[in-house]
Design an enzyme around this catalytic site. Structure first.
Site, mmCIF file in Angstrom:
data_model
loop_
_atom_site.group_PDB
_atom_site.id
_atom_site.type_symbol
_atom_site.label_atom_id
_atom_site.label_comp_id
_atom_site.label_asym_id
_atom_site.label_seq_id
_atom_site.Cartn_x
_atom_site.Cartn_y
_atom_site.Cartn_z
ATOM 1 N N TYR A 102 13.150 34.686 44.368
ATOM 2 C CA TYR A 102 13.624 33.580 43.917
ATOM 3 C C TYR A 102 12.500 32.617 43.424
ATOM 4 O O TYR A 102 11.391 32.517 44.240
ATOM 5 C CB TYR A 102 14.567 32.694 44.829
ATOM 6 C CG TYR A 102 14.898 31.281 44.683
ATOM 7 C CD1 TYR A 102 16.006 31.322 43.618
ATOM 8 C CD2 TYR A 102 14.541 30.127 45.003
ATOM 9 C CE1 TYR A 102 16.387 29.913 43.094
ATOM 10 C CE2 TYR A 102 14.688 28.907 44.705
ATOM 11 C CZ TYR A 102 15.766 28.792 43.679
ATOM 12 O OH TYR A 102 15.956 27.632 43.434
ATOM 13 N N ASP A 174 15.896 37.511 52.638
ATOM 14 C CA ASP A 174 16.733 36.303 52.068
ATOM 15 C C ASP A 174 17.809 37.148 51.263
ATOM 16 O O ASP A 174 17.931 37.850 50.484
ATOM 17 C CB ASP A 174 15.776 35.643 50.708
ATOM 18 C CG ASP A 174 16.598 34.736 50.029
ATOM 19 O OD1 ASP A 174 18.079 34.472 50.133
ATOM 20 O OD2 ASP A 174 15.826 33.805 49.275
HETATM 21 C C1 LIG Z 1 19.064 29.307 45.330
HETATM 22 C C2 LIG Z 1 18.411 30.126 46.063
HETATM 23 C C3 LIG Z 1 17.306 29.711 47.193
HETATM 24 C C4 LIG Z 1 16.871 28.217 47.105
HETATM 25 O O1 LIG Z 1 18.090 27.643 47.778
HETATM 26 P P1 LIG Z 1 18.656 26.071 47.608
HETATM 27 O O2 LIG Z 1 19.799 25.819 48.407
HETATM 28 O O3 LIG Z 1 18.398 25.968 46.079
HETATM 29 O O4 LIG Z 1 17.149 25.359 48.136
HETATM 30 C C5 LIG Z 1 16.546 30.805 47.865
HETATM 31 N N1 LIG Z 1 16.658 31.908 47.655
HETATM 32 C C6 LIG Z 1 17.741 32.598 46.903
HETATM 33 C C7 LIG Z 1 17.912 33.726 46.435
HETATM 34 C C8 LIG Z 1 18.380 31.378 45.994
HETATM 35 O O5 LIG Z 1 19.186 32.051 44.915
#
Ligand SMILES: *Cc1c(COP(=O)(O)O)cnc(C)c1O
Length: 381
Positions: A102, A174
């Protein structure tokens, strides 16, 4: 809440026993900053809402049960959750990160945390040997995303965990794109899972949030401390929204997956679509790994239109699919990674990972798939 219940049962019940004082089936939004104490040090477990709040407790118990973790700790956004994970490092520590994650993640790492003395190495995590090759004496974390955004590249989580552990580091995953419904990294050896709850977990594009799922009590203590010390916690109202969203996570993910598979197969047949990146397609280079590691393929699809002009023409003509940042909601969202989520990487950074100006990313929602196909068909024409 017995942990042997099935996924949907946990999503609906874990952490959410009916309210003992009123019988309300939903956990109330406890809009209270503080809690009365009977005498010094004697209270009902809650002292101040930065430390803990009953609505937040319910959500944290719920998300821990869904990921199969020891505990969960929610933050004001996905980025705040990632920041909390990195806050366990000290100046001089080294972190290995996937080269295609991301866009906000390398922005936080390079433009904020590097100033505090953390060091980062970016590797192609499709090849776990690259992790082994990048390990240093002070490597504390290996941070990966699978599938990645927007190239839909996978990494073998078990192999990444083994590589990290051999170097004495923790594997952080993530898991935003798959949600715990389709992928549970802790079961594959990961040490921590993070999510932007903004996406599939909340699922309705009406609130931001983030979560860290811990695997043991030592980590849990650190994250409880960081919530209290740093303060970027999720508000009771947002916790309520995520709790409500998560109850339908399983049915939503099943339909996202059905629509995603159908749209991907349809997009492959469109002559103006030059490539389709979706792990559910047999021609995806890591399709076998996707089948082994995930129990569904989800609804994130990236296509190649050939040029910025083609991408712009397609995006400006779509009517039902909305152009916008974010993903994972009930509505179909479409984005242009090169100018939106991955603009901060710069042209060279994007070229290095194979992210082109012609790429368009779909987050396929829960609309009728034939309506989505008709919309994309008229825009391509
Ligand atoms: C959107 C996203 C983030 C960040 O999250 P927010 O809630 O926008 O701060 C991190 N990792 C991935 C894979 C995302 O899609």
């Amino acid at each position: 809440m017995p942990t042997d219940h099935g996924f949907s049962t946990r999503a609906i019940h874990a952490g959410q026993a009916p309210d003992p004082s009123t019988g309300a089936v939903n956990v109330p939004i406890y809009a209270s900053s503080t809690y009365v104490q009977e005498e010094i040090g004697k209270h009902k477990g809650y002292e101040y809402s930065r430390v803990s709040n009953p609505t937040r407790t319910a959500l944290e118990l719920n998300l821990a049960a869904l990921e199969g973790g020891h505990s969960a700790h929610v933050f004001a956004s996905g980025m705040a959750a990632i920041q909390a994970v990195l806050s366990r490092c000290s100046a001089g520590d080294h972190v290995i990160c996937g080269r295609n994650v991301y866009g906000g993640t390398p922005r936080l790492f390079n433009q904020v945390l590097a100033r505090f003395g953390l060091r980062f190495t970016y590797v192609d995590t499709r090849e776990p040997e690259r992790i082994t090759g990048a390990l240093e004496a002070r490597t504390r974390l290996v941070f990966v995303e699978t599938p990645t955004n927007p190239l839909m590249e996978l990494c073998d989580l078990r192999a990444c965990a083994d590589a990290a552990h051999r170097g004495g580091a923790e594997l952080v995953v993530d898991n935003t794109f798959m949600s715990p419904y389709f992928q549970r990294p802790l079961e594959l050896g990961a040490d921590l899972v993070v999510h932007s709850t903004t996406k599939f977990l909340n699922g309705h594009s009406d609130g931001l949030g983030g979560v860290v799922v811990a695997a043991n009590e030592g980590q849990a203590e650190e994250f409880r401390f960081l919530q209290k010390a740093m303060g970027a916690i999720l508000s009771p109202f947002e916790c309520f929204l995520v709790l409500r969203g998560v109850k339908t996570l399983a049915v939503r993910m099943r339909q996202h997956d059905t629509n995603g598979r159908r749209l991907a197969a349809w997009l492959v047949r469109q002559p103006k679509v030059l490539a389709v990146h979706y792990p559910g397609l047999p021609q995806h280079p890591q399709h076998e790994l996707a089948r082994r590691q995930m129990s569904g393929f989800g609804s994130m699809i990236t296509i190649e239109t050939g040029s910025l002009a083609n991408a712009n023409r397609l995006l400006s003509r779509l009517r039902l699919c909305s152009l916008g940042e974010s993903l994972g909601g009930v509505e179909t969202l479409v984005s242009h990674p090169a100018t939106m989520t991955h603009a901060a990487l710069g042209a060279e950074g994007r070229a290095a990972i194979g992210l082109t100006d012609g790429m368009v990313r779909f987050s396929i929602g829960l609309e009728e798939p034939e309506d989505l196909e008709a919309d994309i068909a008229q825009a391509l024409a």
